[in-house]
Scaffold this motif. Structure first.
Motif, mmCIF file in Angstrom:
data_model
loop_
_atom_site.group_PDB
_atom_site.id
_atom_site.type_symbol
_atom_site.label_atom_id
_atom_site.label_comp_id
_atom_site.label_asym_id
_atom_site.label_seq_id
_atom_site.Cartn_x
_atom_site.Cartn_y
_atom_site.Cartn_z
ATOM 1 N N GLU A 51 13.439 10.465 -32.905
ATOM 2 C CA GLU A 51 14.413 9.462 -32.910
ATOM 3 C C GLU A 51 15.626 9.351 -32.329
ATOM 4 O OE1 GLU A 51 11.325 9.521 -36.300
ATOM 5 O OE2 GLU A 51 12.948 10.909 -35.588
ATOM 6 N N TYR A 52 16.083 10.382 -32.278
ATOM 7 C CA TYR A 52 17.283 10.923 -31.420
ATOM 8 C C TYR A 52 17.038 10.743 -29.813
ATOM 9 C CZ TYR A 52 21.323 14.099 -29.923
ATOM 10 O OH TYR A 52 22.155 14.506 -29.345
ATOM 11 N N ALA A 53 15.914 11.214 -29.545
ATOM 12 C CA ALA A 53 15.395 11.147 -28.230
ATOM 13 C C ALA A 53 15.235 9.742 -27.582
ATOM 14 C CB ALA A 53 14.174 12.047 -27.969
ATOM 15 N N ARG A 54 14.496 8.928 -28.832
ATOM 16 C CA ARG A 54 14.311 7.477 -28.368
ATOM 17 C C ARG A 54 15.652 6.860 -28.286
ATOM 18 N NH1 ARG A 54 10.316 3.865 -28.692
ATOM 19 N NH2 ARG A 54 8.705 5.346 -29.229
ATOM 20 N N LYS A 55 16.395 7.011 -29.082
ATOM 21 C CA LYS A 55 17.708 6.119 -28.997
ATOM 22 C C LYS A 55 18.558 6.196 -27.950
ATOM 23 C CE LYS A 55 22.111 5.682 -31.458
ATOM 24 N NZ LYS A 55 22.111 3.856 -31.357
ATOM 25 N N LEU A 56 18.306 7.417 -27.071
ATOM 26 C CA LEU A 56 18.738 7.425 -25.737
ATOM 27 C C LEU A 56 18.325 6.526 -24.839
ATOM 28 C CD1 LEU A 56 20.533 9.146 -23.754
ATOM 29 C CD2 LEU A 56 18.565 10.648 -23.655
ATOM 30 N N VAL A 57 16.852 6.689 -24.880
ATOM 31 C CA VAL A 57 16.135 5.581 -24.063
ATOM 32 C C VAL A 57 16.461 3.966 -24.492
ATOM 33 C CG1 VAL A 57 13.848 4.828 -23.031
ATOM 34 C CG2 VAL A 57 14.368 7.180 -23.623
ATOM 35 N N ASP A 58 16.393 3.756 -25.821
ATOM 36 C CA ASP A 58 16.819 2.458 -26.049
ATOM 37 C C ASP A 58 17.879 1.955 -25.651
ATOM 38 O OD1 ASP A 58 14.456 2.387 -27.352
ATOM 39 O OD2 ASP A 58 15.503 2.799 -29.490
ATOM 40 N N GLU A 59 19.154 2.741 -25.333
ATOM 41 C CA GLU A 59 20.502 2.353 -25.013
ATOM 42 C C GLU A 59 20.230 2.105 -23.341
ATOM 43 O OE1 GLU A 59 23.858 4.342 -26.247
ATOM 44 O OE2 GLU A 59 23.478 3.829 -28.546
ATOM 45 N N LEU A 60 19.454 2.984 -22.874
ATOM 46 C CA LEU A 60 19.230 2.694 -21.329
ATOM 47 C C LEU A 60 18.520 1.055 -21.084
ATOM 48 C CD1 LEU A 60 18.188 6.051 -20.091
ATOM 49 C CD2 LEU A 60 20.043 4.806 -19.258
ATOM 50 N N ASN A 61 17.641 1.003 -22.033
ATOM 51 C CA ASN A 61 16.772 -0.405 -22.031
ATOM 52 C C ASN A 61 17.868 -1.538 -22.275
ATOM 53 O OD1 ASN A 61 14.023 0.279 -21.128
ATOM 54 N ND2 ASN A 61 13.694 1.093 -23.136
ATOM 55 N N GLU A 62 18.679 -1.514 -23.129
ATOM 56 C CA GLU A 62 19.757 -2.473 -23.720
ATOM 57 C C GLU A 62 20.471 -2.701 -22.423
ATOM 58 O OE1 GLU A 62 21.356 -1.003 -27.267
ATOM 59 O OE2 GLU A 62 19.434 -1.228 -28.142
ATOM 60 N N ALA A 63 20.895 -1.676 -21.618
ATOM 61 C CA ALA A 63 21.834 -1.984 -20.426
ATOM 62 C C ALA A 63 20.907 -2.463 -19.267
ATOM 63 C CB ALA A 63 22.436 -0.620 -20.354
ATOM 64 N N GLY A 64 19.737 -2.642 -19.361
ATOM 65 C CA GLY A 64 18.929 -3.226 -18.494
ATOM 66 C C GLY A 64 18.891 -2.245 -17.164
ATOM 67 N N VAL A 65 18.697 -1.041 -17.258
ATOM 68 C CA VAL A 65 18.648 0.089 -16.271
ATOM 69 C C VAL A 65 17.548 0.205 -15.969
ATOM 70 C CG1 VAL A 65 19.247 2.517 -15.733
ATOM 71 C CG2 VAL A 65 20.833 1.396 -17.314
ATOM 72 N N LYS A 66 16.794 0.311 -14.530
ATOM 73 C CA LYS A 66 15.667 0.515 -14.188
ATOM 74 C C LYS A 66 15.159 1.921 -14.466
ATOM 75 C CE LYS A 66 16.324 -3.006 -10.479
ATOM 76 N NZ LYS A 66 16.444 -2.927 -8.871
ATOM 77 N N PRO A 67 13.912 2.388 -14.780
ATOM 78 C CA PRO A 67 13.673 3.546 -15.106
ATOM 79 C C PRO A 67 13.757 4.492 -13.883
ATOM 80 C CG PRO A 67 12.173 2.109 -16.210
ATOM 81 C CD PRO A 67 12.872 1.052 -15.341
ATOM 82 N N GLU A 68 13.583 4.033 -12.759
ATOM 83 C CA GLU A 68 13.512 4.841 -11.420
ATOM 84 C C GLU A 68 14.934 5.014 -11.062
ATOM 85 O OE1 GLU A 68 12.992 0.190 -10.044
ATOM 86 O OE2 GLU A 68 12.364 1.577 -11.604
ATOM 87 N N ASP A 69 16.035 4.566 -11.791
ATOM 88 C CA ASP A 69 17.462 5.100 -11.633
ATOM 89 C C ASP A 69 17.815 6.029 -12.564
ATOM 90 O OD1 ASP A 69 17.483 3.421 -9.507
ATOM 91 O OD2 ASP A 69 18.520 1.673 -10.542
ATOM 92 N N VAL A 70 16.945 6.703 -13.415
ATOM 93 C CA VAL A 70 17.306 7.509 -14.327
ATOM 94 C C VAL A 70 16.517 8.852 -14.222
ATOM 95 C CG1 VAL A 70 17.354 7.853 -16.853
ATOM 96 C CG2 VAL A 70 17.649 5.394 -16.002
ATOM 97 N N TRP A 71 16.977 9.933 -14.544
ATOM 98 C CA TRP A 71 16.647 11.201 -14.561
ATOM 99 C C TRP A 71 16.905 11.853 -16.017
ATOM 100 C CZ3 TRP A 71 17.926 8.913 -10.119
ATOM 101 C CH2 TRP A 71 17.148 8.905 -9.222
ATOM 102 N N LEU A 72 16.055 11.601 -17.063
ATOM 103 C CA LEU A 72 16.476 12.172 -18.308
ATOM 104 C C LEU A 72 16.348 13.780 -18.161
ATOM 105 C CD1 LEU A 72 14.273 9.853 -20.296
ATOM 106 C CD2 LEU A 72 16.665 9.691 -20.239
#
Length: 425
Positions: free
Chosen positions: A247-268
């Protein structure tokens, strides 16, 4: 259409960072041109350090090539990754540090992600580093620390955690260079200890950011994102606040999605393979560029060894595409005293994994590799890296022969200069 909520957050961060203000040019919507267009190529500023290092190199092909680039033009490159911002001289994981990294041409900026007691994701290198990276021990919030500061040589040692505080309390702290003087008899004295090759010159105006705010600032600065989900010092606090590690790992991605960040612009990123595989299996758009950080450390007790070729192949088969060992693990010195790729680097490439590495400009190289500590242990006698300028020899091997995708740096200008000169994107 403009996302008004995201716009408000972005403008608030810009005002905090000093990007928007009385002298910022704006269009009819009130959004600064800097926020709308990002940090354009003509705004990249590398300063004197890269040229200083190149000037100090021994005569040869590489120096000639780098000297020829001294007048630019300089541009942003994803090969240059801002490690904690610009931590060589600015308080790490702050608005000023992130903006400085972007200004120095880093195409990707890192936020190490941890959490507050009220469940907010924030940018700090670890859950419990506040005693050395902020002024907390000299404030009333010292009393809320897991182990408050009480005096010189205390046992157990002081430990102040983001999870000890609410977000509002954390935001009240003043970030500083990561350092301390455990022998000091006053709280103010404890906050000293900055290494002589770093500086306190930029301490005093920086601000701690939430993860959301770091994303908004990166977007305004026109750079991409590499958040590292930090392992918890207190896993029970993760479980209590978020419900578990996934759930901790998911929250990180949820906040990226909420900000409208493109996945190709992210290196988790994570040192925890379970985090990386969770992203790969459950959030494949983001998992495709997820980075598994190598915890190799022969100096640890017990030592943490290199992964075997079989283990590396198994990583790739599980869906991991990018592996990130420290730079020393990818390099060696041959009998002629030249920097060369290590066997480990060859094994990683043979397994089909791409490579990102860390961390440039995190050691004092003025006296060569033999005095530079952990990051330069590939050359313990200083046969190849004899002075600070020789760091470009190591970077050249990493780029041309190991063929890394990018490298973290505490002073991104040094890497940007090389990448621009070599035409790396």
């Amino acid at each position: 259409m403009i996302n008004t909520k995201m716009l408000a957050v972005t403008l608030a961060v810009l005002a905090t960072a000093g990007i928007a203000g009385a002298h910022a040019e704006t269009d009819d919507s009130g959004v600064s041109q800097a926020a709308r267009s990002g940090d354009r190529h003509d705004a990249i500023q590398l300063g004197p350090r890269p040229y200083y290092l190149v000037q100090g190199m021994d005569a040869g092909r590489l120096k000639n090539r780098l000297m020829a680039c001294k007048d630019g033009p300089f541009y942003r490159t994803d090969f240059s990754i801002a490690h904690r911002g610009a931590a060589l001289q600015m308080p790490e994981h702050t608005d000023l540090g992130y903006t400085a990294g972007a200004r120095m041409g880093a195409g990707i900026v890192e936020c190490d992600v941890t959490f507050t007691g009220d469940g907010e994701l924030v940018c700090r290198h670890s859950e419990c580093d506040l005693a050395t990276t902020t002024d907390i021990v000299a404030t009333p919030l010292n009393a809320k620390c897991t182990v408050p500061w009480t005096g010189a040589g205390q046992s157990p040692a002081v430990q102040c955690c983001t999870s000890d505080l609410t977000l509002a309390e954390l935001k009240s702290l003043q970030p500083k260079m990561d350092a301390s003087n455990p022998a000091a008899t006053t709280a103010e004295g404890f906050l000293g200890g900055t290494a002589s090759w770093r500086t306190d010159l930029y301490t005093g105006r920086a601000k701690i950011l939430t993860f959301r705010e770091s994303v908004a600032l990166n977007q305004a600065n026109g750079v991409k994102h590499t958040p590292e989900l930090k392992g918890a010092t207190y896993q029970d606090r993760v479980d209590s606040i978020f419900g578990g590690q996934q759930e901790y790992a998911r929250k990180l991605v949820d906040e990226l999605n909420e900000a409208g960040v493109k996945p190709e612009d992210v290196w988790l990123q994570s040192f925890n393979l379970d985090d990386v595989l969770y992203w790969v299996d459950n959030m494949p758009a983001y998992g495709e560029q997820a980075v598994y950080l190598d915890s190799i450390d022969p100096t640890a007790s017990p030592p943490i060894s290199r992964l075997t070729p079989e283990e590396l192949t198994a990583l790739a088969a599980a869906g991991v595409r990018i592996f990130a060992p420290p730079m020393w693990a990818l390099l060696d010195v041959d009998l002629a005293g030249r920097v060369v790729p290590s066997q480990y680097a060859e094994d990683i490439k043979s397994a089909g994994l791409d490579i990102i590495t860390w961390t440039f400009e995190r050691s004092d190289l003025r006296h060569g590799a033999s005095k530079a500590g952990w990051y330069y242990q590939f050359d313990p006698e200083g046969k190849a890296i004899r002075k600070d300028s020789d760091m470009y020899e190591a970077l050249d091997v990493l780029a041309r022969r190991v063929k890394i995708l990018g490298i973290f740096s505490d002073w991104p200008a040094t890497v940007t200069y090389y990448a621009n000169c070599m035409g790396l994107k």
